[in-house]
Scaffold this active site. Structure first.
Site, PDB file in Angstrom:
ATOM      1  N   SER A 255       0.809  -1.222   0.000  1.00 24.54           N
ATOM      2  CA  SER A 255       0.000   0.000   0.000  1.00 24.54           C
ATOM      3  C   SER A 255       0.839   1.266   0.000  1.00 24.54           C
ATOM      4  O   SER A 255       0.507   2.246  -0.681  1.00 24.54           O
ATOM      5  CB  SER A 255      -0.936   0.000   1.212  1.00 24.54           C
ATOM      6  OG  SER A 255      -1.808  -1.094   1.184  1.00 24.54           O
ATOM      7  N   HIS A 307       1.102   4.734   4.396  1.00 29.19           N
ATOM      8  CA  HIS A 307       0.348   5.335   3.297  1.00 29.19           C
ATOM      9  C   HIS A 307       0.773   6.790   3.094  1.00 29.19           C
ATOM     10  O   HIS A 307       1.028   7.225   1.966  1.00 29.19           O
ATOM     11  CB  HIS A 307      -1.153   5.285   3.586  1.00 29.19           C
ATOM     12  CG  HIS A 307      -1.721   3.903   3.580  1.00 29.19           C
ATOM     13  ND1 HIS A 307      -3.044   3.645   3.848  1.00 29.19           N
ATOM     14  CD2 HIS A 307      -1.146   2.695   3.346  1.00 29.19           C
ATOM     15  CE1 HIS A 307      -3.265   2.352   3.778  1.00 29.19           C
ATOM     16  NE2 HIS A 307      -2.126   1.755   3.477  1.00 29.19           N
TER      17      HIS A 307
END
Length: 336
Positions: A255, A307
């Site tokens: 991610s 992230h």
């Protein structure tokens, strides 16, 4: 787009339009309802210059300086048409374009490694009373055993009150001992089928396109930098963030890298549209919305710092060259 004036016949309108093209003043000619020909200038910055030339032409349309413009204009229009066609062929919408075998070797290799690790680790869906899969232990930023050793070595009052050990060794002892690969390899670890499915879809759709357009070397450099920064950001957040009292957490997934690829593609589409990479507003809104939703905790225990770290890497890599160029231009204008 601004109307700068009219001319009574098509021959004069075409003559002046060609002159404007030769002077790099984009324009077009429309016939009005009254039969006159309107001269429109496409860029507002060119209006003042174009108006001066229009007045000069109306005063003396036979001025020799307006001669020969049609040949130059024809050549420039042909070049512009070729460039437009080239941009059209290069244009890539990451929602619909996919990685092409042979042009996206790094992307497919990353997917293959993630799938192999998922198979060997059984996606880390093992009972709590069983040990962490060996492949996961080898790729984690910090192993549970190493973390527990630092926690157990801390004073009893720290262990029972939940305070952190006095240093960040709980999370970093394995990396600082020389196992530097662990700053990169957590990107290959996934926890459950949904986790790997969405990450691989995003890597395939955005990563494959970026590698094909920007080249495998530049793409791999971005992936490694994104993995390094996103993993370090998450590890530091685990240690110094306000929520983890133990100072240790297992994390993994692509991610952070995917958010870097998203940020990179977003900035390229914004500042360098000629490359033909575009993210539409729906995709941008979805990615940013998911980032915020994950931070709420409603979708589970997510590595949000990874992230954010990845997104920052991508935005800087994609946007900073153009921002720096514009700053230099503005700086030059101030000096001049």
């Amino acid at each position: 787009m601004r109307l700068i004036g009219t001319l009574p016949d098509q021959a004069n309108a075409t003559r002046l339009s060609d002159y404007f093209v030769a002077q790099r003043l984009p324009n077009h000619v429309d016939q009005s309802r009254t039969g006159e020909y309107e001269i429109w200038i496409e860029r507002d910055d060119d209006v003042e210059k174009a108006q001066a030339e229009y007045v000069a032409y109306r005063s003396n349309p036979t001025d020799p300086r307006f001669d020969g413009a049609s040949t130059i204009a024809k050549k420039l229009r042909t070049q512009e048409q070729k460039q437009t066609e080239k941009r059209r062929k290069q244009f890539v919408d990451v929602r619909t374009q996919h990685a092409q075998y042979g042009n996206s070797v790094v992307t497919f290799a990353l997917i293959a490694i993630c799938v192999a690790v998922a198979f060997l680790s059984k996606l880390n869906m093992v009972p709590a009373d069983q040990p962490t899969p060996a492949v996961t232990t080898a790729l984690l930023f910090q192993t549970p055993d190493a973390a527990m050793r630092t926690i157990d070595s801390s004073p009893l009052d720290r262990r029972f009150t939940g305070e952190r050990p006095p240093s960040f060794s709980t999370m970093f002892s394995t990396v600082t001992s020389g196992q530097i690969w662990r700053t990169i390899t957590p990107m290959f670890i996934h926890f459950g089928p949904v986790h790997i499915l969405f990450n691989m879809m995003m890597l395939y759709q955005i990563g494959g396109v970026l590698e094909r357009v920007r080249g495998p070397g530049r793409f791999l450099t971005l992936v490694i930098a994104a993995a390094l920064i996103s993993n370090l950001t998450e590890a530091l957040w685990v240690v110094f963030g306000p929520f983890n009292k133990v100072g240790f957490a297992m994390f993994g997934g692509m991610s952070g890298v995917n958010y870097a690829l998203f940020g990179y593609a977003w900035m390229l589409g914004t500042y360098r549209p000629g490359l033909g990479i575009r993210l539409n507003q729906q995709t941008v809104g979805l990615m940013l919305g998911w980032l915020v939703l994950c931070m709420t905790g409603l979708v589970g225990n997510i590595a949000n710092a990874a992230h954010v770290g990845g997104l920052i890497v991508g935005v800087i890599a994609g946007g900073w060259p153009e921002v720096a160029r514009r700053l230099n231009i503005r700086g030059g204008m101030r000096i001049g």
